[in-house]
Design a protein around this motif. Structure first.
Motif, PDB file in Angstrom:
ATOM      1  N   TYR A 100       0.866  -1.175   0.000  1.00  0.00           N
ATOM      2  CA  TYR A 100       0.000   0.000   0.000  1.00  0.00           C
ATOM      3  C   TYR A 100       0.906   1.229   0.000  1.00  0.00           C
ATOM      4  O   TYR A 100       1.668   1.453   0.939  1.00  0.00           O
ATOM      5  N   ASP A 103      -2.083   6.101  -3.223  1.00  0.00           N
ATOM      6  CA  ASP A 103      -3.443   5.590  -3.409  1.00  0.00           C
ATOM      7  C   ASP A 103      -3.451   4.251  -4.126  1.00  0.00           C
ATOM      8  O   ASP A 103      -4.501   3.782  -4.562  1.00  0.00           O
ATOM      9  N   GLU A 104      -2.305   3.637  -4.261  1.00  0.00           N
ATOM     10  CA  GLU A 104      -2.157   2.436  -5.077  1.00  0.00           C
ATOM     11  C   GLU A 104      -1.917   1.202  -4.197  1.00  0.00           C
ATOM     12  O   GLU A 104      -1.341   1.290  -3.111  1.00  0.00           O
TER      13      GLU A 104
END
Length: 128
Positions: A100, A103-104
């Motif tokens: 993580y 935002d990916e």
């Protein structure tokens, strides 16, 4: 000194203390600090640099291998064929080997799992 390679990025091979690279984006050279980079995503002959606090990625004509060679290995690691991540920007790693970052969610594939697990163990003695 930094020299511009044929692919449009400044090479840092002879600059061990370098803190940035130059990328050719839209015909201009932009200096990017390593500390700004969250991750790099490759698509065919182009790579997209995702930066902190910048919504749109910087797209440049390079290969993932050339980017991997330009970035300092103590700060960045390739985790699958298409992604290189900034190790200090990882928020968490789940039990499915998903990273993580920003935002990916990026999956660590089998080919890169051993080196990534070695990194994790060096940061968190006792492993995952």
């Amino acid at each position: 000194k930094e020299w511009f390679s044929a692919q449009g990025a400044a090479t840092n091979a002879n600059v061990p203390s370098a803190k940035s690279i130059f990328l050719k984006v839209d015909g201009e050279y932009q200096q990017i600090a390593f500390s700004q980079i969250l991750y790099v995503c490759g698509m065919k002959d182009y790579v997209m640099f995702y930066l902190e606090d910048v919504r749109k990625p910087l797209i440049t004509h390079l290969t993932m291998k050339s980017v991997e060679d330009m970035l300092p290995p103590q700060q960045f690691m390739r985790v699958n064929c298409s992604y290189i991540v900034a190790l200090e920007k990882i928020r968490k790693v789940d039990r499915n080997d998903c990273i993580y970052i920003g935002d990916e969610i990026i999956h660590v594939t089998d080919a890169f799992k051993e080196s990534f697990n070695q990194f994790l163990q060096s940061k968190f003695p006792g492993g995952k």
